[in-house]
Design an enzyme around this catalytic site. Structure first.
Site, PDB file in Angstrom:
ATOM      1  N   HIS A 165       3.124   2.954   3.397  1.00 28.33           N
ATOM      2  CA  HIS A 165       1.870   3.580   3.825  1.00 28.33           C
ATOM      3  C   HIS A 165       1.866   5.064   3.457  1.00 28.33           C
ATOM      4  O   HIS A 165       2.886   5.746   3.565  1.00 28.33           O
ATOM      5  CB  HIS A 165       1.684   3.447   5.332  1.00 28.33           C
ATOM      6  CG  HIS A 165       1.162   2.120   5.762  1.00 28.33           C
ATOM      7  ND1 HIS A 165       0.081   1.497   5.168  1.00 28.33           N
ATOM      8  CD2 HIS A 165       1.567   1.284   6.765  1.00 28.33           C
ATOM      9  CE1 HIS A 165      -0.159   0.347   5.769  1.00 28.33           C
ATOM     10  NE2 HIS A 165       0.720   0.189   6.737  1.00 28.33           N
ATOM     11  N   CYS A 239      -1.219   3.942  -1.454  1.00 26.02           N
ATOM     12  CA  CYS A 239      -2.662   4.071  -1.633  1.00 26.02           C
ATOM     13  C   CYS A 239      -3.044   5.523  -1.928  1.00 26.02           C
ATOM     14  O   CYS A 239      -2.364   6.458  -1.518  1.00 26.02           O
ATOM     15  CB  CYS A 239      -3.399   3.605  -0.380  1.00 26.02           C
ATOM     16  SG  CYS A 239      -3.197   1.849  -0.023  1.00 26.02           S
ATOM     17  N   ARG A 248      -4.308   3.105  -6.368  1.00 26.07           N
ATOM     18  CA  ARG A 248      -2.881   3.138  -6.128  1.00 26.07           C
ATOM     19  C   ARG A 248      -2.238   4.294  -6.888  1.00 26.07           C
ATOM     20  O   ARG A 248      -2.589   4.555  -8.043  1.00 26.07           O
ATOM     21  CB  ARG A 248      -2.222   1.823  -6.562  1.00 26.07           C
ATOM     22  CG  ARG A 248      -2.691   0.609  -5.794  1.00 26.07           C
ATOM     23  CD  ARG A 248      -2.301   0.669  -4.322  1.00 26.07           C
ATOM     24  NE  ARG A 248      -2.763  -0.524  -3.602  1.00 26.07           N
ATOM     25  CZ  ARG A 248      -3.912  -0.612  -2.981  1.00 26.07           C
ATOM     26  NH1 ARG A 248      -4.752   0.425  -2.979  1.00 26.07           N
ATOM     27  NH2 ARG A 248      -4.252  -1.720  -2.355  1.00 26.07           N
TER      28      ARG A 248
END
Length: 261
Positions: A165, A239, A248
């Site tokens: 993340h 991300c 990405r």
């Protein structure tokens, strides 16, 4: 002379116009909704980070204590003809090098969703556990870095592909965009420390650009970004832009050295 008694007439209570009542009710609902949204934002941006980061740090400590408590493994005899990674001649081709850790065969794959390695990136001050798999609930939302199960394992030939993340839930890859060529990335396992060196960054590509995880990685969306020769690669993905999942961000590295425990 008669004295008159004053008569007091109470005025009627005026009712608030309907439009005003509607506006007042709407304002109350808006304030309540705003408070709820604020609490949700605090929960996502602060509380989930705190929970995940604390749990991830505890997991790193557990892994390292387990590794330190392991008795030293006895030296294993080399396979016939093996020379600890020395050059071999293959039929119909040039000499090739076989890594020492592969002479006894590939170790069994780690259990799904289990943490089994530690990722360290000095440039961005990152220390995070690496787990097998990239499921959100089981891995990424815990603040872990996820290993794509069908990619290479640390230290192996091919491409070690990892995801994490960038925002919320520990956000281990929050500052991944700060990596530059030459930066070191360390992958620790029970067997060894593998040191990778950053070679290239792809700032933005489509989520469907799966070739960035190939054994010899390249971008099918941005053909100028590619490697052409087999090797031991590392791919880090997250991300981008921040607080979105539109694209990405990809960082590639290559294996520089291996230090056995």
């Amino acid at each position: 002379m008669r004295e008159r008694i004053p008569v007091v007439v109470q005025g009627r209570r005026t009712r608030r116009p309907r439009a005003a009542r509607v506006l007042w009710t709407g304002a109350e609902l808006a304030v309540t909704l705003g408070a709820v949204l604020l609490l949700l934002v605090v929960h996502q941006l602060w509380w989930t980070n705190r929970q995940a980061q604390d749990a991830a740090h505890d997991q790193v400590d557990r892994l390292e204590r387990t590794w330190d408590a392991r008795p030293p493994s006895p030296a294993e005899p080399a396979a016939p003809g093996a020379d600890d990674g020395a050059a071999r001649t293959t039929r119909g081709g040039p000499p090739s090098r076989t890594p020492a850790r592969r002479t006894t065969g590939r170790p069994p794959a780690p259990p799904r969703n289990a943490a089994y390695a530690v990722l360290r990136i000095p440039r961005i001050g990152l220390t995070a556990p690496v787990a097998q798999g990239v499921g959100k609930a089981a891995v990424l939302n815990k603040g872990y870095v996820g290993h794509y199960p069908y990619s290479a394992e640390p230290g192996e030939a091919g491409n070690v592909a990892l995801a994490g993340h960038r925002n919320t839930h520990g956000e281990p890859f929050r500052r991944l965009d700060r990596l530059r060529p030459g930066d070191t990335v360390l992958l620790d396992t029970a067997e060894a420390r593998y040191t990778y060196v950053v070679r290239r960054t792809l700032p933005r590509t489509a989520p469907a650009d799966g070739t960035v995880l190939a054994a010899v990685p390249y971008s099918s969306v941005h053909p100028a970004y590619r490697f052409t020769a087999p090797g031991s690669y590392l791919t880090l993905t997250t991300c981008t832009p921040e607080y979105t999942s539109t694209y990405r961000l990809v960082v590639w590295g290559v294996l520089r050295s291996t230090q056995s425990r």
